[in-house]
Design a protein around this motif. Structure first.
Motif, mmCIF file in Angstrom:
data_model
loop_
_atom_site.group_PDB
_atom_site.id
_atom_site.type_symbol
_atom_site.label_atom_id
_atom_site.label_comp_id
_atom_site.label_asym_id
_atom_site.label_seq_id
_atom_site.Cartn_x
_atom_site.Cartn_y
_atom_site.Cartn_z
ATOM 1 N N ARG A 140 8.222 40.593 30.118
ATOM 2 C CA ARG A 140 9.457 40.419 29.160
ATOM 3 C C ARG A 140 9.625 38.977 28.807
ATOM 4 N N SER B 136 6.308 47.462 44.878
ATOM 5 C CA SER B 136 7.348 47.610 43.786
ATOM 6 C C SER B 136 7.925 46.243 43.460
ATOM 7 N N GLN B 137 8.145 45.327 44.334
ATOM 8 C CA GLN B 137 8.355 43.958 44.005
ATOM 9 C C GLN B 137 7.345 43.538 43.087
ATOM 10 N N SER C 176 7.147 48.579 49.530
ATOM 11 C CA SER C 176 8.075 47.722 49.010
ATOM 12 C C SER C 176 7.321 46.315 48.344
ATOM 13 N N ALA D 183 5.563 45.006 41.029
ATOM 14 C CA ALA D 183 5.768 45.446 39.708
ATOM 15 C C ALA D 183 6.960 45.055 38.967
ATOM 16 N N GLU D 184 8.105 44.641 39.559
ATOM 17 C CA GLU D 184 9.181 44.063 38.995
ATOM 18 C C GLU D 184 8.905 42.611 38.412
ATOM 19 N N ARG D 185 8.024 41.912 39.188
ATOM 20 C CA ARG D 185 7.595 40.594 38.708
ATOM 21 C C ARG D 185 6.669 40.535 37.673
ATOM 22 N N ALA E 69 6.688 42.881 35.353
ATOM 23 C CA ALA E 69 7.735 43.515 34.444
ATOM 24 C C ALA E 69 8.657 42.015 33.914
ATOM 25 N N ASP E 70 8.909 41.401 34.597
ATOM 26 C CA ASP E 70 9.733 40.196 34.115
ATOM 27 C C ASP E 70 8.528 39.204 33.543
#
Length: 216
Positions: free
Chosen positions: A71, A60-61, A57, A63-65, A67-68
């Protein structure tokens, strides 16, 4: 009168427990009444499974941060490039408007130079003006003999000439000016196309001769 408590009843009051490790009367170390409870053992299977899920978990968090952040960085880079491009365009537009007002003056200087009238103080002023406009990026173009380019030339006169092999500028009626790739005024020129060879036979004559040969 307040009734006296019965002798059989115990007197209520705070309970004091002596937890001192050294007996104050004998000076000896007291034996512990109870051993410390053992530390709880970690579960064999359930704990490991829970730890793996937590790590997954967190990854995954993370990786999301990331990616944000990537971007947001890409959006900021695009915004910065767009602002810089707009700033350059506005500067060139404002500079072009100012220099466009000076083109008639530069034309007068050019005509005076062609007629050997650029002398004295007027010559110094003219050369200084041309030097300043050159530093600002103003470029004069248009020469005799160069190929005709409709994107930068404006043809005012047209003729045929045996001295050219392609459509070329044979006279410059008014020079052109540009700043970088931006054309402030196209060069107004006279152009000439290659003249046809007089010794070459016309296609109609060749067809007539061929027909006469076939009739004999």
């Amino acid at each position: 009168m307040t009734p006296s408590p019965d002798k059989g009843e115990e007197k209520e009051g705070p309970v004091i427990r002596d937890k001192r490790r050294i007996d104050p009367e004998t000076g000896e170390v007291r034996a512990q009444a109870a051993e410390s409870p053992p530390a709880p053992e970690a579960p064999a299977d359930g704990g490991a499974k829970g730890t793996d899920e937590e790590v997954s978990s967190l990854k995954s968090q993370l990786a999301e941060r990331i990616a944000d952040l990537q971007r947001v960085k890409a959006e900021y880079d695009n915004y910065r490039k767009r602002v810089e491009r707009d700033r350059v365009a506005v500067r060139e537009q404002a500079l072009g408007q100012v220099l466009s007002e000076l083109l008639p003056v530069l034309d007068d200087i050019g005509r005076a130079r062609d007629h050997d009238e650029l002398t004295g103080g007027f010559k110094s002023v003219a050369e200084s003006l041309e030097a300043v406009t050159g530093k600002l990026g103003l470029e004069r173009y248009g020469e005799k003999g160069e190929p005709f380019d409709p994107t930068v030339h404006e043809a005012l006169m047209h003729s045929l000439s045996a001295d050219v092999t392609e459509t070329s500028v044979v006279d410059v009626l008014q020079p052109g000016y540009r700043i970088g790739e931006r054309i402030l005024r196209p060069a107004r020129v006279a152009v000439a196309d290659p003249a046809p060879d007089d010794g070459a036979e016309e296609p109609g004559d060749q067809a007539g001769e061929q027909a006469g040969d076939d009739g004999e």
